[in-house]
Motif scaffolding. Structure first.
Motif, PDB file in Angstrom:
ATOM      1  N   TRP A   1      -7.146  12.945 -11.621  1.00 46.71           N
ATOM      2  CA  TRP A   1      -7.410  14.374 -11.793  1.00 46.71           C
ATOM      3  C   TRP A   1      -8.278  15.044 -10.607  1.00 46.71           C
ATOM      4  O   TRP A   1      -8.191  16.219 -10.281  1.00 46.71           O
ATOM      5  CB  TRP A   1      -7.804  14.907 -13.064  1.00 46.71           C
ATOM      6  CG  TRP A   1      -6.789  14.565 -14.151  1.00 46.71           C
ATOM      7  CD1 TRP A   1      -6.500  13.668 -14.997  1.00 46.71           C
ATOM      8  CD2 TRP A   1      -5.580  15.656 -14.395  1.00 46.71           C
ATOM      9  NE1 TRP A   1      -5.714  13.735 -15.855  1.00 46.71           N
ATOM     10  CE2 TRP A   1      -4.906  15.073 -15.458  1.00 46.71           C
ATOM     11  CE3 TRP A   1      -5.228  16.603 -13.866  1.00 46.71           C
ATOM     12  CZ2 TRP A   1      -3.786  15.341 -15.746  1.00 46.71           C
ATOM     13  CZ3 TRP A   1      -3.866  17.022 -14.171  1.00 46.71           C
ATOM     14  CH2 TRP A   1      -3.289  16.618 -15.236  1.00 46.71           C
ATOM     15  N   THR A   4      -6.178  15.828  -7.615  1.00 47.37           N
ATOM     16  CA  THR A   4      -4.918  17.013  -8.118  1.00 47.37           C
ATOM     17  C   THR A   4      -6.155  18.196  -7.954  1.00 47.37           C
ATOM     18  O   THR A   4      -5.664  19.585  -7.430  1.00 47.37           O
ATOM     19  CB  THR A   4      -4.959  16.901  -9.431  1.00 47.37           C
ATOM     20  OG1 THR A   4      -3.795  15.777  -9.636  1.00 47.37           O
ATOM     21  CG2 THR A   4      -3.964  18.262  -9.836  1.00 47.37           C
ATOM     22  N   ALA A 122      -3.661   9.763  -2.585  1.00 46.53           N
ATOM     23  CA  ALA A 122      -2.709   9.710  -4.027  1.00 46.53           C
ATOM     24  C   ALA A 122      -1.938   8.473  -3.902  1.00 46.53           C
ATOM     25  O   ALA A 122      -1.690   7.831  -4.829  1.00 46.53           O
ATOM     26  CB  ALA A 122      -1.747  10.884  -4.121  1.00 46.53           C
ATOM     27  N   ILE A 125      -3.895   5.391  -5.882  1.00 46.96           N
ATOM     28  CA  ILE A 125      -4.203   5.244  -7.270  1.00 46.96           C
ATOM     29  C   ILE A 125      -3.626   4.009  -7.618  1.00 46.96           C
ATOM     30  O   ILE A 125      -2.299   3.800  -7.857  1.00 46.96           O
ATOM     31  CB  ILE A 125      -3.687   6.489  -7.916  1.00 46.96           C
ATOM     32  CG1 ILE A 125      -4.301   7.916  -7.230  1.00 46.96           C
ATOM     33  CG2 ILE A 125      -3.912   6.414  -9.359  1.00 46.96           C
ATOM     34  CD1 ILE A 125      -3.651   9.095  -7.915  1.00 46.96           C
ATOM     35  N   LEU A 128      -0.999   4.363 -11.085  1.00 47.72           N
ATOM     36  CA  LEU A 128      -0.077   5.301 -11.093  1.00 47.72           C
ATOM     37  C   LEU A 128       0.744   5.196  -9.644  1.00 47.72           C
ATOM     38  O   LEU A 128       0.240   5.215  -8.818  1.00 47.72           O
ATOM     39  CB  LEU A 128      -0.451   6.678 -11.192  1.00 47.72           C
ATOM     40  CG  LEU A 128       0.260   7.712 -11.535  1.00 47.72           C
ATOM     41  CD1 LEU A 128       0.819   7.560 -12.937  1.00 47.72           C
ATOM     42  CD2 LEU A 128      -0.553   9.099 -11.422  1.00 47.72           C
ATOM     43  N   THR A 130       2.775   6.315  -6.671  1.00 50.34           N
ATOM     44  CA  THR A 130       2.683   7.231  -5.563  1.00 50.34           C
ATOM     45  C   THR A 130       3.428   8.575  -5.964  1.00 50.34           C
ATOM     46  O   THR A 130       2.932   9.460  -5.815  1.00 50.34           O
ATOM     47  CB  THR A 130       2.582   6.614  -4.108  1.00 50.34           C
ATOM     48  OG1 THR A 130       1.806   5.786  -3.838  1.00 50.34           O
ATOM     49  CG2 THR A 130       2.352   7.898  -3.301  1.00 50.34           C
ATOM     50  N   ALA A 133       2.072  10.221  -8.799  1.00 49.55           N
ATOM     51  CA  ALA A 133       0.667  11.076  -8.520  1.00 49.55           C
ATOM     52  C   ALA A 133       1.108  12.279  -7.727  1.00 49.55           C
ATOM     53  O   ALA A 133       0.596  13.214  -7.975  1.00 49.55           O
ATOM     54  CB  ALA A 133       0.001   9.926  -7.733  1.00 49.55           C
ATOM     55  N   ARG A 136       2.697  14.894 -10.058  1.00 50.06           N
ATOM     56  CA  ARG A 136       1.540  15.648 -10.704  1.00 50.06           C
ATOM     57  C   ARG A 136       0.619  16.499  -9.959  1.00 50.06           C
ATOM     58  O   ARG A 136       0.523  17.661 -10.588  1.00 50.06           O
ATOM     59  CB  ARG A 136       0.650  14.488 -11.588  1.00 50.06           C
ATOM     60  CG  ARG A 136       1.386  13.900 -12.489  1.00 50.06           C
ATOM     61  CD  ARG A 136       0.577  12.843 -13.290  1.00 50.06           C
ATOM     62  NE  ARG A 136       1.378  12.062 -14.339  1.00 50.06           N
ATOM     63  CZ  ARG A 136       0.905  11.074 -14.967  1.00 50.06           C
ATOM     64  NH1 ARG A 136      -0.418  10.733 -14.948  1.00 50.06           N
ATOM     65  NH2 ARG A 136       1.684  10.358 -15.900  1.00 50.06           N
ATOM     66  N   MET A 137       0.470  16.169  -8.886  1.00 47.04           N
ATOM     67  CA  MET A 137      -0.382  17.082  -7.901  1.00 47.04           C
ATOM     68  C   MET A 137       0.305  18.226  -7.691  1.00 47.04           C
ATOM     69  O   MET A 137      -0.220  19.322  -7.706  1.00 47.04           O
ATOM     70  CB  MET A 137      -0.824  16.209  -6.731  1.00 47.04           C
ATOM     71  CG  MET A 137      -1.991  15.171  -6.942  1.00 47.04           C
ATOM     72  SD  MET A 137      -2.073  13.988  -5.528  1.00 47.04           S
ATOM     73  CE  MET A 137      -3.224  15.326  -4.457  1.00 47.04           C
TER      74      MET A 137
END
Length: 188
Positions: A1, A4, A122, A125, A128, A130, A133, A136-137
């Motif tokens: 997060w 993000t 990202a 991570i 998660l 890539t 990620a 989501r971003m």
């Protein structure tokens, strides 16, 4: 997060200048429509130069450090651009326009590595994949931008455009701080 939020905060000043810089030029500096577009053109040109320079700069520096330092310089430049030009608009319009363009160029160079650094991070991570990620971003930023644009419009209506520009300046600074946190986690 954290990535993000940082990606949103790093792209928000870009979007604000895209939406509001010509309006700022016309309403605050009282420029004709042609000259009102100069500051944004300078900002984008500097940002493009900065983005094309990332490959060479990352040979020596991590992209997160570039983002952190660029974010700090960009924040200062954007603040100086808005507040110096708005204070000079009535007494020396040409100087106000020059300072706005000059400081927007520095802000453009400063913001150039911001979003790429967050999207690059990202890939680091561990829990998660890539693509997940990045998705989501992108989703978060797309949704939040809708509300942030409404908020920016409300700020502008209530306080005027020069004071409303404090919002993207704060986001720019916050993105630099988050970039510093990411840089400390992912030492190159």
């Amino acid at each position: 997060w954290l990535l993000t939020a940082g990606a949103f905060m790093g792209m928000w000043p870009e979007l604000v200048l895209m939406d509001w810089s010509s309006v700022y030029g016309k309403e605050v500096l009282n420029l004709d429509p042609s000259r009102a577009a100069w500051p944004y053109t300078v900002f984008v040109a500097a940002m493009i130069v900065g983005r094309f320079s990332i490959t060479k700069l990352t040979v020596k520096y991590s992209i997160n450090r570039l983002s952190q330092i660029g974010g700090l310089f960009g924040t200062a430049a954007m603040a100086l651009a808005i507040f110096s030009s708005s204070n000079l608009a009535e007494t020396n319009q040409s100087l106000a326009l020059f300072l706005l363009c000059f400081f927007f160029a520095i802000a453009g160079l400063g913001i150039a590595s911001m979003v790429p650094s967050f999207y690059s991070a990202a890939g680091h991570i561990s829990k998660l994949p890539t693509p997940a990620a990045l998705s989501r971003m992108a989703l978060f930023s797309s949704v939040v931008v809708i509300f942030a644009r409404m908020f920016m419009g409300s700020l502008t209506e209530r306080f005027g455009l020069p004071l409303a520009m404090i919002f993207p300046i704060i986001m720019f600074f916050s993105a630099a701080l988050i970039s510093a946190a990411v840089a400390n986690r992912n030492k190159k």
